[in-house]
Design an enzyme around this catalytic site. Sequence first.
Site, mmCIF file in Angstrom:
data_model
loop_
_atom_site.group_PDB
_atom_site.id
_atom_site.type_symbol
_atom_site.label_atom_id
_atom_site.label_comp_id
_atom_site.label_asym_id
_atom_site.label_seq_id
_atom_site.Cartn_x
_atom_site.Cartn_y
_atom_site.Cartn_z
ATOM 1 N N HIS A 236 32.966 40.397 32.917
ATOM 2 C CA HIS A 236 31.699 41.254 32.926
ATOM 3 C C HIS A 236 30.607 40.488 31.812
ATOM 4 O O HIS A 236 30.182 41.288 31.181
ATOM 5 C CB HIS A 236 32.204 42.652 32.477
ATOM 6 N N ASP A 298 38.496 44.370 31.178
ATOM 7 C CA ASP A 298 38.995 44.879 32.430
ATOM 8 C C ASP A 298 38.445 43.809 33.390
ATOM 9 O O ASP A 298 37.477 43.051 33.119
ATOM 10 C CB ASP A 298 38.582 46.152 32.668
ATOM 11 N N GLU A 299 39.193 43.620 34.504
ATOM 12 C CA GLU A 299 38.821 42.984 35.907
ATOM 13 C C GLU A 299 38.155 41.714 35.400
ATOM 14 O O GLU A 299 37.242 41.442 35.745
ATOM 15 C CB GLU A 299 37.521 43.741 36.328
ATOM 16 N N ALA A 300 38.961 40.807 34.679
ATOM 17 C CA ALA A 300 38.771 39.501 34.467
ATOM 18 C C ALA A 300 39.091 38.445 35.577
ATOM 19 O O ALA A 300 39.678 37.615 35.623
ATOM 20 C CB ALA A 300 39.346 38.942 33.066
ATOM 21 N N PHE A 301 38.302 38.748 36.729
ATOM 22 C CA PHE A 301 38.591 38.069 37.837
ATOM 23 C C PHE A 301 38.212 36.561 37.842
ATOM 24 O O PHE A 301 37.012 36.414 37.457
ATOM 25 C CB PHE A 301 37.822 38.891 39.147
#
Length: 530
Positions: A236, A298-301
């Site tokens: 993010h 979170d969500e460290a794609f």
Amino acid sequence: MNAVIPHADPRPASPAGALRTTGPWRVRAADPALEQVAGTVRALLAPHLSGGTDQAPRELLLGLDAEPPTTPATPLGIAPDGGERPVDEGYRLRVDADGITCLARTPQGAFRGATTALQLIATSRASGELPFQELTDAPRYAWRGLMVDPARTFLTPDELRRIIDLAALYKLNVLHLHLTDNEGWRIELPGTPRLTAPGPDGAARGFYTAAEFRSLQEYAARRFVTVVPEIDLPGHCATLREAVPGLPPAPAPAGLADRFPFVPPLDLTDEATRAAVTRILSDICALTAGPYVHIGADEAFGATPESFDASVRELRAAVRALGKRPVAWQESSRAGIEPEDVVQYWVDVAMMDLPDTADELAARPELVAAGRTPEIIGALKSFFAPTDDDLRRTVEGGGRVLLSPQSHLYLDRPYAAEFAPPEQAAEAARLGFDGYRPLGVQHTASWDPGAYAIPDACVAGVEATVFAERFEGFDDVAVLLLPRLASVAEAAWCGRAPQWAEYRERLAHHGRLWTERELKYFASTEVPWH
């Protein structure tokens, strides 16, 4: 005791009778130590306690009393103000011919009692009378929070103050500010001024100056609300990459490149990246009055598990070295857990409620409209598969779990069309994250914080969230919060879900309270609004 309206068998006062609640009210401190609290209560309750001048004002009296309430005075969880143990927020409340008296051991308890007094007054408007009674009250959970998302849709300082007031009215005591994301960076940091500089087109970006952020924290503290800022890393991070160009991407899993669009997460093993992030965290920790700073995680794609774990460890260590306690989303549990770690639990694969087949996808119009395909859904299930073990990892490591399950406490969930009054049908269709199944107010109110088989010693508290992918301003966030926030606050205070048939009758009176505060709300047809 109930965070909306106390209902735990209040004892009738003697003699029997009723207090007239219409007309003006005044707030008075019976103890000099409560003068500031009384002033805050007057300001908070001002929209509700006025009336005609032809009647003598009723009195809301705040006092300190060493006598303990009969309900538990030590709630579960961690103290959001950083104390070694949760503060005593219990109080005793009496309604008699003289008015309403709130007695507590602490100023916080007296303040919580005053908000219950307001709710009793507001919900007695239909009859104009409140039966004489006595009640005692104390919370189940010490951390009772609300997260809002000015990163994606900026909320002005005045709008945040209105949210702080709303939180305080429902006995919430944490405001978690999601200040950074790919869409925006909303806090001025002197060490990295480009984060809040005008965009490439020269347009100004909304953000909170250092002075505004300090002022917001002071405003919240007077209402016994702790502000927890979030700097969401290592994913993010598009706004950070724009402000500090040239930072290398985190090592990516094999085969991921060019398949899905994403902003490369940061690699905090890189020296330049670590220096830039440390400078940012140093500034936010210096600006934060409270003991907690949220580091995201979170969500460290697009990062390998090894890179993500290393980055989380660096973020935690930096915040601790700066004298604050890190909070992070549940994915951080994969980097290891220690007893001091606070992990915000929000998702597992089952909770995502994703279809397994093309036919099931076709039956979910909200997902089809959002562009979800079988390949994307498969990738989401694969990426989120490790979430199924995050809660276990946290508990086994001795960490503390902050309950924020997406299934019930994500208040950016769309409202189901069948519960929308005609005048709000278009609004219901527009608002809410398009990846969630639309549901009703009763669904949120059914949430039981005790349903997770977590030992009491591992519970940090409860926190609702409202992310801002699909709202455009303050009125939209108010509609998403109300009426659902009230039941979350009740569960956080009581430690259990309310009984729907009884709860909906109590909730029906709160529309008038919100209207008096000029707050929009969703008038769900599930509730017989008065």
